[in-house]
Design a protein around this motif. Structure first.
Motif, PDB file in Angstrom:
ATOM      1  N   THR A  21     -36.262 112.431   9.315  1.00  0.00           N
ATOM      2  CA  THR A  21     -36.380 113.410   9.963  1.00  0.00           C
ATOM      3  C   THR A  21     -36.676 112.961  11.515  1.00  0.00           C
ATOM      4  O   THR A  21     -37.728 112.269  11.480  1.00  0.00           O
ATOM      5  N   ALA A  22     -35.938 113.141  12.447  1.00  0.00           N
ATOM      6  CA  ALA A  22     -36.393 112.963  13.822  1.00  0.00           C
ATOM      7  C   ALA A  22     -36.021 114.232  14.859  1.00  0.00           C
ATOM      8  O   ALA A  22     -35.060 115.040  14.506  1.00  0.00           O
ATOM      9  N   ALA A  23     -36.715 114.117  15.814  1.00  0.00           N
ATOM     10  CA  ALA A  23     -36.575 114.958  16.866  1.00  0.00           C
ATOM     11  C   ALA A  23     -36.899 114.850  18.107  1.00  0.00           C
ATOM     12  O   ALA A  23     -37.738 113.740  18.444  1.00  0.00           O
ATOM     13  N   LEU A  24     -36.168 115.170  19.285  1.00  0.00           N
ATOM     14  CA  LEU A  24     -36.067 115.044  20.419  1.00  0.00           C
ATOM     15  C   LEU A  24     -36.886 116.079  21.106  1.00  0.00           C
ATOM     16  O   LEU A  24     -36.230 117.325  20.994  1.00  0.00           O
ATOM     17  N   VAL A  25     -38.010 116.152  21.674  1.00  0.00           N
ATOM     18  CA  VAL A  25     -38.830 117.108  22.214  1.00  0.00           C
ATOM     19  C   VAL A  25     -39.092 117.005  23.703  1.00  0.00           C
ATOM     20  O   VAL A  25     -39.526 116.045  24.149  1.00  0.00           O
ATOM     21  N   LEU A  57     -25.690 116.719   8.327  1.00  0.00           N
ATOM     22  CA  LEU A  57     -27.164 116.416   8.475  1.00  0.00           C
ATOM     23  C   LEU A  57     -27.723 118.098   8.337  1.00  0.00           C
ATOM     24  O   LEU A  57     -26.917 118.785   8.530  1.00  0.00           O
ATOM     25  N   THR A  58     -28.969 117.976   8.226  1.00  0.00           N
ATOM     26  CA  THR A  58     -29.797 119.245   8.394  1.00  0.00           C
ATOM     27  C   THR A  58     -30.109 119.263   9.918  1.00  0.00           C
ATOM     28  O   THR A  58     -30.908 118.274  10.060  1.00  0.00           O
ATOM     29  N   ARG A  59     -29.750 120.102  10.843  1.00  0.00           N
ATOM     30  CA  ARG A  59     -29.755 119.912  11.931  1.00  0.00           C
ATOM     31  C   ARG A  59     -29.992 121.090  12.825  1.00  0.00           C
ATOM     32  O   ARG A  59     -29.294 122.124  12.501  1.00  0.00           O
ATOM     33  N   ASN A  60     -30.784 121.282  13.976  1.00  0.00           N
ATOM     34  CA  ASN A  60     -30.767 122.374  14.842  1.00  0.00           C
ATOM     35  C   ASN A  60     -31.367 121.873  16.125  1.00  0.00           C
ATOM     36  O   ASN A  60     -31.782 120.977  16.492  1.00  0.00           O
ATOM     37  N   ALA A  61     -31.464 123.150  16.863  1.00  0.00           N
ATOM     38  CA  ALA A  61     -32.455 122.925  18.091  1.00  0.00           C
ATOM     39  C   ALA A  61     -33.007 124.177  18.545  1.00  0.00           C
ATOM     40  O   ALA A  61     -32.768 125.230  17.936  1.00  0.00           O
ATOM     41  N   VAL A  62     -34.056 124.260  19.106  1.00  0.00           N
ATOM     42  CA  VAL A  62     -34.821 125.528  19.519  1.00  0.00           C
ATOM     43  C   VAL A  62     -35.356 125.351  21.124  1.00  0.00           C
ATOM     44  O   VAL A  62     -35.811 124.232  21.362  1.00  0.00           O
ATOM     45  N   THR A  63     -35.366 126.471  21.800  1.00  0.00           N
ATOM     46  CA  THR A  63     -35.842 126.501  23.138  1.00  0.00           C
ATOM     47  C   THR A  63     -37.124 127.665  22.834  1.00  0.00           C
ATOM     48  O   THR A  63     -36.828 128.663  22.460  1.00  0.00           O
ATOM     49  N   ASP A  64     -38.297 127.332  23.367  1.00  0.00           N
ATOM     50  CA  ASP A  64     -39.144 128.171  23.372  1.00  0.00           C
ATOM     51  C   ASP A  64     -39.796 128.293  24.527  1.00  0.00           C
ATOM     52  O   ASP A  64     -39.318 127.846  25.724  1.00  0.00           O
ATOM     53  N   VAL A  65     -41.015 128.998  24.572  1.00  0.00           N
ATOM     54  CA  VAL A  65     -41.656 129.061  26.151  1.00  0.00           C
ATOM     55  C   VAL A  65     -42.089 127.772  26.689  1.00  0.00           C
ATOM     56  O   VAL A  65     -41.615 127.495  27.958  1.00  0.00           O
ATOM     57  N   ASP A  66     -42.457 126.457  25.987  1.00  0.00           N
ATOM     58  CA  ASP A  66     -42.610 125.667  26.722  1.00  0.00           C
ATOM     59  C   ASP A  66     -42.158 124.093  26.124  1.00  0.00           C
ATOM     60  O   ASP A  66     -42.260 123.072  26.729  1.00  0.00           O
ATOM     61  N   VAL A  67     -41.332 124.154  25.067  1.00  0.00           N
ATOM     62  CA  VAL A  67     -40.523 123.175  24.861  1.00  0.00           C
ATOM     63  C   VAL A  67     -39.095 123.429  24.271  1.00  0.00           C
ATOM     64  O   VAL A  67     -38.778 124.548  24.000  1.00  0.00           O
ATOM     65  N   ALA A  69     -36.573 121.709  21.631  1.00  0.00           N
ATOM     66  CA  ALA A  69     -36.155 120.209  20.610  1.00  0.00           C
ATOM     67  C   ALA A  69     -35.013 120.325  19.911  1.00  0.00           C
ATOM     68  O   ALA A  69     -34.601 121.564  19.569  1.00  0.00           O
ATOM     69  N   PHE A  70     -34.441 119.247  19.774  1.00  0.00           N
ATOM     70  CA  PHE A  70     -33.320 118.975  18.945  1.00  0.00           C
ATOM     71  C   PHE A  70     -33.802 118.086  17.773  1.00  0.00           C
ATOM     72  O   PHE A  70     -34.480 117.101  17.940  1.00  0.00           O
ATOM     73  N   TYR A  71     -33.455 118.602  16.814  1.00  0.00           N
ATOM     74  CA  TYR A  71     -33.989 117.755  15.229  1.00  0.00           C
ATOM     75  C   TYR A  71     -33.096 117.870  14.194  1.00  0.00           C
ATOM     76  O   TYR A  71     -32.116 118.551  14.244  1.00  0.00           O
ATOM     77  N   ALA A  72     -33.055 116.689  13.607  1.00  0.00           N
ATOM     78  CA  ALA A  72     -32.106 116.501  12.339  1.00  0.00           C
ATOM     79  C   ALA A  72     -32.947 115.752  11.240  1.00  0.00           C
ATOM     80  O   ALA A  72     -33.904 114.940  11.435  1.00  0.00           O
ATOM     81  N   VAL A  86     -26.870 113.674  21.404  1.00  0.00           N
ATOM     82  CA  VAL A  86     -27.962 114.641  22.170  1.00  0.00           C
ATOM     83  C   VAL A  86     -28.089 113.786  23.411  1.00  0.00           C
ATOM     84  O   VAL A  86     -27.872 114.417  24.488  1.00  0.00           O
ATOM     85  N   CYS A  87     -28.270 112.559  23.336  1.00  0.00           N
ATOM     86  CA  CYS A  87     -28.738 112.008  24.633  1.00  0.00           C
ATOM     87  C   CYS A  87     -27.398 111.720  25.510  1.00  0.00           C
ATOM     88  O   CYS A  87     -27.324 112.137  26.709  1.00  0.00           O
ATOM     89  N   ARG A  88     -26.379 111.527  24.961  1.00  0.00           N
ATOM     90  CA  ARG A  88     -25.011 111.434  25.578  1.00  0.00           C
ATOM     91  C   ARG A  88     -24.709 112.707  26.285  1.00  0.00           C
ATOM     92  O   ARG A  88     -24.132 112.758  27.146  1.00  0.00           O
ATOM     93  N   ALA A  89     -24.755 113.902  25.401  1.00  0.00           N
ATOM     94  CA  ALA A  89     -24.563 115.212  25.952  1.00  0.00           C
ATOM     95  C   ALA A  89     -25.388 115.500  27.110  1.00  0.00           C
ATOM     96  O   ALA A  89     -25.079 116.064  28.083  1.00  0.00           O
TER      97      ALA A  89
END
Length: 172
Positions: A21-25, A57-67, A69-72, A86-89
């Motif tokens: 599991t990895a996430a870019l936050v 993949l099990t993957r998703n992304a979320v936008t919250d008040v302060d972060v 994150a893209f994760y898979a 994600v980085c390319r996009a």
């Protein structure tokens, strides 16, 4: 658990099965918007995720008040491909999908927070920073391509302009 660094970004690793599991936050969320640009961070998240190819993949992304994150989770090589995508996009934001993703955000209708936190933040911060959680602002339909691109360039980097960071997202 082992701590390593990739391009100055701390990474925690641990041995396990052939599944990771990895996430870019990113330290950007609703608090970093103005009333006029409310929903821009969520729109960037949708543009990125909508540009990625289908996968197992099990993957998703979320936008919250302060972060944001893209994760898979999945096979290491597939997760790496997800992070690269994600980085390319983020580097080459696919704004050709702007109109359709605005429609998705309108259908989701999650621009306003009805939580106690949202009400308290609005009372404290009014229509700025975290206080924006209580309102949708004008809406994503009023965001221009230039505004969306500028927001991504400013916030979806290793550091923010105020902290001196300007590096592009990259996996190794």
């Amino acid at each position: 658990m082992q701590r390593i660094e990739i391009d100055g970004v701390p990474v925690l690793t641990a041995s396990g099965p052939e599944r990771v599991t990895a996430a870019l936050v990113f330290g950007v969320g609703h608090r970093d918007e103005t009333f006029a640009t409310a929903e821009v961070t969520h729109l960037v998240e949708h543009l990125v995720m909508g540009s990625l190819p289908k996968s197992h993949l099990t993957r998703n992304a979320v936008t919250d008040v302060d972060v944001t994150a893209f994760y898979a989770t999945g096979r290491p090589e597939a997760v790496r491909a997800f992070l690269d995508g994600v980085c390319r996009a983020l580097r080459e934001l696919p704004t050709d999908r702007l109109e359709s993703e605005v429609g998705v955000l309108q259908a989701e209708d999650c621009s306003t927070g009805n939580s106690t936190y949202g009400s308290l933040w609005a009372a404290r911060y009014r229509l700025a920073g975290p206080g924006l959680v209580a309102t949708g602002g004008p809406g994503a339909a009023y965001l221009t391509e230039e505004v969306v691109r500028a927001h991504a360039r400013r916030w979806f980097v290793r550091g923010t302009p105020s902290s001196g960071g300007t590096a592009s997202c990259r996996t190794t």
